[in-house]
Design a protein around this motif. Structure first.
Motif, PDB file in Angstrom:
ATOM      1  N   TYR A 160       0.844  -1.202   0.000  1.00  0.00           N
ATOM      2  CA  TYR A 160       0.000   0.000   0.000  1.00  0.00           C
ATOM      3  C   TYR A 160       0.881   1.254   0.000  1.00  0.00           C
ATOM      4  O   TYR A 160       0.630   2.220  -0.711  1.00  0.00           O
ATOM      5  N   GLU A 161       1.959   1.197   0.809  1.00  0.00           N
ATOM      6  CA  GLU A 161       2.818   2.365   1.000  1.00  0.00           C
ATOM      7  C   GLU A 161       3.644   2.697  -0.249  1.00  0.00           C
ATOM      8  O   GLU A 161       4.249   3.767  -0.328  1.00  0.00           O
ATOM      9  N   ALA A 162       3.687   1.758  -1.211  1.00  0.00           N
ATOM     10  CA  ALA A 162       4.541   1.949  -2.397  1.00  0.00           C
ATOM     11  C   ALA A 162       3.747   2.335  -3.641  1.00  0.00           C
ATOM     12  O   ALA A 162       4.331   2.523  -4.706  1.00  0.00           O
ATOM     13  N   CYS A 163       2.409   2.448  -3.487  1.00  0.00           N
ATOM     14  CA  CYS A 163       1.559   2.669  -4.663  1.00  0.00           C
ATOM     15  C   CYS A 163       0.754   3.953  -4.550  1.00  0.00           C
ATOM     16  O   CYS A 163      -0.148   4.053  -3.719  1.00  0.00           O
ATOM     17  N   THR A 164       1.042   4.903  -5.414  1.00  0.00           N
ATOM     18  CA  THR A 164       0.269   6.148  -5.427  1.00  0.00           C
ATOM     19  C   THR A 164      -1.098   5.910  -6.056  1.00  0.00           C
ATOM     20  O   THR A 164      -2.106   6.433  -5.591  1.00  0.00           O
ATOM     21  N   HIS A 165      -1.120   5.115  -7.126  1.00  0.00           N
ATOM     22  CA  HIS A 165      -2.385   4.841  -7.824  1.00  0.00           C
ATOM     23  C   HIS A 165      -2.725   3.365  -7.654  1.00  0.00           C
ATOM     24  O   HIS A 165      -2.701   2.585  -8.608  1.00  0.00           O
ATOM     25  N   LEU A 166      -3.030   3.025  -6.414  1.00  0.00           N
ATOM     26  CA  LEU A 166      -3.244   1.611  -6.074  1.00  0.00           C
ATOM     27  C   LEU A 166      -4.406   0.993  -6.852  1.00  0.00           C
ATOM     28  O   LEU A 166      -4.322  -0.156  -7.281  1.00  0.00           O
ATOM     29  N   HIS A 167      -5.463   1.748  -7.048  1.00  0.00           N
ATOM     30  CA  HIS A 167      -6.620   1.213  -7.769  1.00  0.00           C
ATOM     31  C   HIS A 167      -6.226   0.795  -9.184  1.00  0.00           C
ATOM     32  O   HIS A 167      -6.583  -0.283  -9.666  1.00  0.00           O
ATOM     33  N   ARG A 168      -5.460   1.640  -9.831  1.00  0.00           N
ATOM     34  CA  ARG A 168      -4.994   1.344 -11.185  1.00  0.00           C
ATOM     35  C   ARG A 168      -4.054   0.133 -11.177  1.00  0.00           C
ATOM     36  O   ARG A 168      -4.135  -0.739 -12.036  1.00  0.00           O
ATOM     37  N   THR A 169      -3.178   0.066 -10.189  1.00  0.00           N
ATOM     38  CA  THR A 169      -2.217  -1.041 -10.100  1.00  0.00           C
ATOM     39  C   THR A 169      -2.931  -2.368  -9.871  1.00  0.00           C
ATOM     40  O   THR A 169      -2.620  -3.370 -10.517  1.00  0.00           O
ATOM     41  N   VAL A 170      -3.911  -2.369  -8.970  1.00  0.00           N
ATOM     42  CA  VAL A 170      -4.675  -3.593  -8.696  1.00  0.00           C
ATOM     43  C   VAL A 170      -5.380  -4.065  -9.965  1.00  0.00           C
ATOM     44  O   VAL A 170      -5.351  -5.256 -10.312  1.00  0.00           O
ATOM     45  N   ALA A 171      -5.970  -3.134 -10.690  1.00  0.00           N
ATOM     46  CA  ALA A 171      -6.667  -3.502 -11.939  1.00  0.00           C
ATOM     47  C   ALA A 171      -5.679  -4.075 -12.949  1.00  0.00           C
ATOM     48  O   ALA A 171      -5.972  -5.071 -13.630  1.00  0.00           O
ATOM     49  N   ALA A 172      -4.493  -3.500 -13.036  1.00  0.00           N
ATOM     50  CA  ALA A 172      -3.489  -3.962 -14.011  1.00  0.00           C
ATOM     51  C   ALA A 172      -2.959  -5.352 -13.646  1.00  0.00           C
ATOM     52  O   ALA A 172      -2.672  -6.162 -14.531  1.00  0.00           O
ATOM     53  N   ILE A 173      -2.843  -5.629 -12.361  1.00  0.00           N
ATOM     54  CA  ILE A 173      -2.381  -6.959 -11.916  1.00  0.00           C
ATOM     55  C   ILE A 173      -3.404  -8.013 -12.358  1.00  0.00           C
ATOM     56  O   ILE A 173      -3.054  -9.058 -12.906  1.00  0.00           O
ATOM     57  N   LYS A 174      -4.680  -7.710 -12.161  1.00  0.00           N
ATOM     58  CA  LYS A 174      -5.733  -8.666 -12.554  1.00  0.00           C
ATOM     59  C   LYS A 174      -5.801  -8.799 -14.070  1.00  0.00           C
ATOM     60  O   LYS A 174      -5.995  -9.891 -14.602  1.00  0.00           O
ATOM     61  N   GLU A 175      -5.633  -7.684 -14.736  1.00  0.00           N
ATOM     62  CA  GLU A 175      -5.633  -7.670 -16.208  1.00  0.00           C
ATOM     63  C   GLU A 175      -4.527  -8.576 -16.759  1.00  0.00           C
ATOM     64  O   GLU A 175      -4.674  -9.221 -17.791  1.00  0.00           O
ATOM     65  N   ALA A 176      -3.423  -8.650 -16.007  1.00  0.00           N
ATOM     66  CA  ALA A 176      -2.281  -9.489 -16.413  1.00  0.00           C
ATOM     67  C   ALA A 176      -2.493 -10.957 -16.037  1.00  0.00           C
ATOM     68  O   ALA A 176      -1.607 -11.788 -16.231  1.00  0.00           O
ATOM     69  N   GLY A 177      -3.660 -11.270 -15.461  1.00  0.00           N
ATOM     70  CA  GLY A 177      -4.006 -12.665 -15.196  1.00  0.00           C
ATOM     71  C   GLY A 177      -3.620 -13.178 -13.819  1.00  0.00           C
ATOM     72  O   GLY A 177      -3.631 -14.382 -13.581  1.00  0.00           O
ATOM     73  N   MET A 178      -3.269 -12.262 -12.903  1.00  0.00           N
ATOM     74  CA  MET A 178      -2.867 -12.695 -11.553  1.00  0.00           C
ATOM     75  C   MET A 178      -3.908 -12.256 -10.526  1.00  0.00           C
ATOM     76  O   MET A 178      -4.732 -11.387 -10.784  1.00  0.00           O
ATOM     77  N   LYS A 179      -3.837 -12.852  -9.347  1.00  0.00           N
ATOM     78  CA  LYS A 179      -4.604 -12.380  -8.204  1.00  0.00           C
ATOM     79  C   LYS A 179      -3.860 -11.167  -7.640  1.00  0.00           C
ATOM     80  O   LYS A 179      -2.612 -11.133  -7.667  1.00  0.00           O
ATOM     81  N   ALA A 180      -4.610 -10.217  -7.102  1.00  0.00           N
ATOM     82  CA  ALA A 180      -3.998  -8.995  -6.574  1.00  0.00           C
ATOM     83  C   ALA A 180      -4.010  -8.990  -5.049  1.00  0.00           C
ATOM     84  O   ALA A 180      -5.067  -9.128  -4.430  1.00  0.00           O
ATOM     85  N   GLY A 181      -2.819  -8.845  -4.474  1.00  0.00           N
ATOM     86  CA  GLY A 181      -2.691  -8.733  -3.028  1.00  0.00           C
ATOM     87  C   GLY A 181      -2.181  -7.349  -2.652  1.00  0.00           C
ATOM     88  O   GLY A 181      -1.299  -6.812  -3.327  1.00  0.00           O
ATOM     89  N   VAL A 182      -2.759  -6.777  -1.594  1.00  0.00           N
ATOM     90  CA  VAL A 182      -2.274  -5.483  -1.087  1.00  0.00           C
ATOM     91  C   VAL A 182      -1.696  -5.714   0.299  1.00  0.00           C
ATOM     92  O   VAL A 182      -2.346  -6.320   1.163  1.00  0.00           O
ATOM     93  N   THR A 183      -0.475  -5.250   0.487  1.00  0.00           N
ATOM     94  CA  THR A 183       0.271  -5.491   1.725  1.00  0.00           C
ATOM     95  C   THR A 183       0.339  -4.229   2.573  1.00  0.00           C
ATOM     96  O   THR A 183       0.567  -3.140   2.045  1.00  0.00           O
ATOM     97  N   LEU A 184       0.148  -4.400   3.887  1.00  0.00           N
ATOM     98  CA  LEU A 184       0.262  -3.273   4.819  1.00  0.00           C
ATOM     99  C   LEU A 184       1.443  -3.479   5.761  1.00  0.00           C
ATOM    100  O   LEU A 184       1.568  -4.543   6.380  1.00  0.00           O
ATOM    101  N   ASN A 185       2.265  -2.450   5.897  1.00  0.00           N
ATOM    102  CA  ASN A 185       3.306  -2.460   6.922  1.00  0.00           C
ATOM    103  C   ASN A 185       2.658  -2.450   8.310  1.00  0.00           C
ATOM    104  O   ASN A 185       1.483  -2.085   8.441  1.00  0.00           O
ATOM    105  N   PRO A 186       3.426  -2.790   9.345  1.00  0.00           N
ATOM    106  CA  PRO A 186       2.814  -2.855  10.691  1.00  0.00           C
ATOM    107  C   PRO A 186       2.133  -1.547  11.127  1.00  0.00           C
ATOM    108  O   PRO A 186       1.123  -1.588  11.828  1.00  0.00           O
TER     109      PRO A 186
END
Ligand code: DX5
Ligand code: ZN
Length: 216
Positions: free
Chosen positions: A91-117
């Motif tokens: 989460y902390e590394a993505c400014t446009h997380l919504h777009r990134t999540v969509a692109a990961i799925k578009e590429a045929g993968m499951k999308a995981g979002v990670t949170l630091n402690p």
């Protein structure tokens, strides 16, 4: 649903990675967890795509790739080429997380979002409906063998509640400091997938360690 186990190769013998993957192949592990670090997002460097591409030739389990790197969206196609099942971005590394999540799925993968402690789950309020998995870091990312941060238990309970309240089936993965005791606490708190590095690969019998975690 019975929880899944994802051994982290970070704690394996780097001179014998193929052997480590073969142990995982023959074990009750569900996924293989792969930690990519860039020395910028985290104060350490692990391995990159050339190693992942070599591992793909021997790995029979779904690959769960955890990118501890800045701007992970630049590498979506390379992660897809490795044949990854799950791509986790911070989460902390993505400014446009919504777009990134969509692109990961578009590429045929499951999308995981990670949170630091330190990152609150409330920040997931408007993205969780689009993600397949939330990975909660139970240590500060960058190194194996660190002690489990106890606050993760309460955080997991609250995340599970958020998922339930929204009627979603988002998976929760926990990464860092897991052993029989902390893993049990996480299963009770609602974790769906347990990542374990040191507990598996620093043990005398990794196959048994995986079995023991699976039996919790
Ligand atoms: C830490 C990594 C973890 C690590 C866990 O930055 O994301 O996956 O391998 O190692 P242990 O289980 O030893 O805490
Ligand atoms: Zn990890």
């Amino acid at each position: 649903m019975k929880h899944k186990i994802a051994p982290s190769l970070l704690a394996a013998d780097f001179l014998n990675l193929q052997r480590a993957v073969e142990i995982v192949n023959k074990s009750e592990a569900d996924w293989l967890h792969l930690d990519v670090m860039d020395g910028v997002f985290v104060p350490n460097i692990s391995f990159g795509f050339s190693v992942l591409n070599a591992l793909k030739e021997v790995c029979l389990k779904p690959m769960d790739v955890h990118l501890m790197i800045v701007e992970p969206q630049r590498f979506i196609s390379q992660v897809a080429d490795v044949g990854a099942y799950m791509m986790n971005v911070h989460y902390e590394a993505c400014t446009h997380l919504h777009r990134t999540v969509a692109a990961i799925k578009e590429a045929g993968m499951k999308a995981g979002v990670t949170l630091n402690p330190h990152t609150p789950i409330s920040l997931l309020e408007d993205i969780i409906q689009d993600v397949d998995m939330v990975l909660l870091m139970s240590v500060n990312p960058g190194f194996g063998g660190q002690p489990f941060i106890m606050h993760t238990i309460d955080k997991t309970v609250r995340l599970k509640e958020m998922i339930r309240n929204k009627g979603l089936d988002t998976m929760i993965e926990i990464d860092g400091g897991l052993n029989m005791e902390t893993a049990k606490q996480m299963v009770d708190a609602g974790a769906d997938i347990l990542v374990a590095g040191s507990f598996v690969f620093k043990s005398a019998d990794p196959t048994k360690a995986i079995h023991d975690l699976k039996m919790l």
